[in-house]
Motif scaffolding. Structure first.
Motif, mmCIF file in Angstrom:
data_model
loop_
_atom_site.group_PDB
_atom_site.id
_atom_site.type_symbol
_atom_site.label_atom_id
_atom_site.label_comp_id
_atom_site.label_asym_id
_atom_site.label_seq_id
_atom_site.Cartn_x
_atom_site.Cartn_y
_atom_site.Cartn_z
ATOM 1 N N GLN A 111 72.407 179.481 61.404
ATOM 2 C CA GLN A 111 73.079 180.734 61.740
ATOM 3 C C GLN A 111 74.584 180.597 61.588
ATOM 4 N N ASP A 112 75.146 179.508 62.102
ATOM 5 C CA ASP A 112 76.587 179.281 61.948
ATOM 6 C C ASP A 112 76.962 179.178 60.471
ATOM 7 N N PHE A 113 76.133 178.465 59.727
ATOM 8 C CA PHE A 113 76.386 178.275 58.295
ATOM 9 C C PHE A 113 76.358 179.615 57.566
ATOM 10 N N ALA A 114 75.348 180.467 57.880
ATOM 11 C CA ALA A 114 75.215 181.762 57.214
ATOM 12 C C ALA A 114 76.406 182.660 57.508
ATOM 13 N N GLU A 115 76.884 182.627 58.753
ATOM 14 C CA GLU A 115 78.023 183.467 59.119
ATOM 15 C C GLU A 115 79.278 183.083 58.333
ATOM 16 N N LYS A 116 79.430 181.789 58.048
ATOM 17 C CA LYS A 116 80.590 181.328 57.282
ATOM 18 C C LYS A 116 80.390 181.546 55.785
ATOM 19 N N LEU A 117 79.146 181.355 55.323
ATOM 20 C CA LEU A 117 78.863 181.519 53.896
ATOM 21 C C LEU A 117 79.013 182.979 53.478
ATOM 22 N N TYR A 118 78.418 183.894 54.286
ATOM 23 C CA TYR A 118 78.496 185.325 53.993
ATOM 24 C C TYR A 118 79.540 185.945 54.924
ATOM 25 N N SER A 119 80.794 185.620 54.678
ATOM 26 C CA SER A 119 81.858 186.024 55.594
ATOM 27 C C SER A 119 82.273 187.484 55.401
ATOM 28 N N GLU A 120 81.844 188.120 54.294
ATOM 29 C CA GLU A 120 82.112 189.541 54.084
ATOM 30 C C GLU A 120 80.864 190.329 54.461
ATOM 31 N N PRO A 121 80.831 190.949 55.641
ATOM 32 C CA PRO A 121 79.601 191.589 56.104
ATOM 33 C C PRO A 121 79.273 192.905 55.413
ATOM 34 N N ALA A 122 80.219 193.482 54.669
ATOM 35 C CA ALA A 122 79.977 194.736 53.962
ATOM 36 C C ALA A 122 80.432 194.576 52.516
ATOM 37 N N GLN A 123 79.483 194.683 51.592
ATOM 38 C CA GLN A 123 79.805 194.500 50.178
ATOM 39 C C GLN A 123 79.085 195.546 49.337
ATOM 40 N N ILE A 124 79.706 195.957 48.246
ATOM 41 C CA ILE A 124 79.062 196.799 47.246
ATOM 42 C C ILE A 124 78.814 195.930 46.019
ATOM 43 N N LEU A 125 77.560 195.778 45.653
ATOM 44 C CA LEU A 125 77.169 194.939 44.520
ATOM 45 C C LEU A 125 76.874 195.849 43.335
ATOM 46 N N GLN A 126 77.583 195.667 42.257
ATOM 47 C CA GLN A 126 77.443 196.545 41.095
ATOM 48 C C GLN A 126 76.522 195.897 40.064
ATOM 49 N N LEU A 127 75.210 196.111 40.257
ATOM 50 C CA LEU A 127 74.228 195.540 39.341
ATOM 51 C C LEU A 127 74.224 196.270 38.007
#
Length: 311
Positions: A111-127
């Protein structure tokens, strides 16, 4: 109307680790937050999103990724049709644990690792429209599988579809660069899963685990347990951690927490009496260890288990 006040939000009261819903939105939705991870796939139309990234447009081929407890609202431009995947936070943490198992100790570490890895909680991904179009049959099947509630018989199909979608989406997710090695693991706390190797268990480790499972209420010490399996305490500690990913005393704590949880669910024993039944003599000490293992106090656990039984 849903629990968050959004009339267009589907009924998500039935627990499942993955839920998929498709809907069309024709009016503005005020920013709301969910206690889960959301992936929102834009299938038709467009909108202006309001979130931590400010005001940004989304259109066909875009995917909105929102971490748990992240506010987000929208203002459709005429209308927008989306398929939303709701992913239970603990389920996501489990996937992170197994993805990075060589570098992590347990769920808390993950959980700690995920919070640091995905530090931007809101993203728009342009597939892009073509890439996103590949996902639509999978998303439609995910919706069909989850619309009637969780189905154990189709769980693996649902997971296979989800993982296929994530395989396409995750390369677009912005992550924070992290360097981790197995030496950086945190000390293992009670609870599963622990990091383990696929290797034969030493007979002494199996024997020690058997003794703890058969007699969890005894006042075990590491020295007594090591003597029972004819090893020194340091030797037993080493082979036990290699086998079970936890020290013998941590393993015993987990066993007692599981037994106490069963008593709290299935009996009306006073909590202090139940603690004694599993081998804990001090209520304060027991409550602290139980909370470390389960995440809530014994009192709260009993309340939650009874609330679920009344549903």
């Amino acid at each position: 109307m849903s629990r968050d006040g959004d009339p267009d939000t589907p009924d998500l009261d039935r627990f499942a680790p993955v839920v998929a819903r498709t809907r069309s939105i024709h009016h503005p939705i005020a920013p709301v937050a969910y206690d889960c991870v959301k992936l929102i796939f834009v299938r038709a139309g467009s909108a202006i999103l309001l979130s931590e990234f400010g005001e940004k447009p989304v259109t066909i081929g875009d995917v909105v990724m929102l971490g748990a407890n992240t506010l987000c609202g929208s203002e459709p431009e005429c209308s927008i049709t989306v398929t939303t995947l709701y992913l239970d936070h603990d389920y996501v943490v489990d996937q992170v644990f197994w993805q990075y198992a060589a570098q992590l100790a347990d769920r808390w570490d993950a959980q700690d690792f995920a919070e640091k890895l995905y530090s931007e909680p809101a993203q728009i991904l342009q597939l892009g429209e073509d890439q996103a179009g590949m996902l639509m049959p999978w998303l439609d099947e995910l919706v069909a599988l989850s619309i009637d509630g969780p189905s154990p018989e189709r769980f693996y199909r649902l997971q296979a579809l989800l993982f296929a979608v994530l395989d396409i989406v995750t390369p677009y997710v912005r992550t924070t660069t992290m360097r981790r090695t197995p030496r950086q693991r945190k000390s293992t706390r009670p609870g599963l899963p622990h990091h383990r190797r696929f290797a034969p268990l030493r007979s002494e480790a199996r024997a020690a685990a058997h003794l703890l499972r058969e007699q969890p209420t005894l006042r075990w010490t590491l020295r007594e347990l090591a003597g029972a399996v004819h090893l020194s305490p340091s030797q037993l500690g080493r082979v036990f951690v290699e086998a079970y990913g936890a020290t013998p005393m941590t393993y015993l704590t987990t066993l007692r927490a599981e037994l106490l949880a069963r008593l709290l669910r299935e009996t009306n024993l006073p909590i202090e009496v139940a603690m004694g039944e599993v081998g804990w003599r001090s209520r304060g000490h027991a409550a602290r260890l139980f909370r470390q293992a389960v995440g809530v106090t014994p009192t709260r656990y009993r309340q939650l288990s009874r609330d679920e039984g009344d549903v």
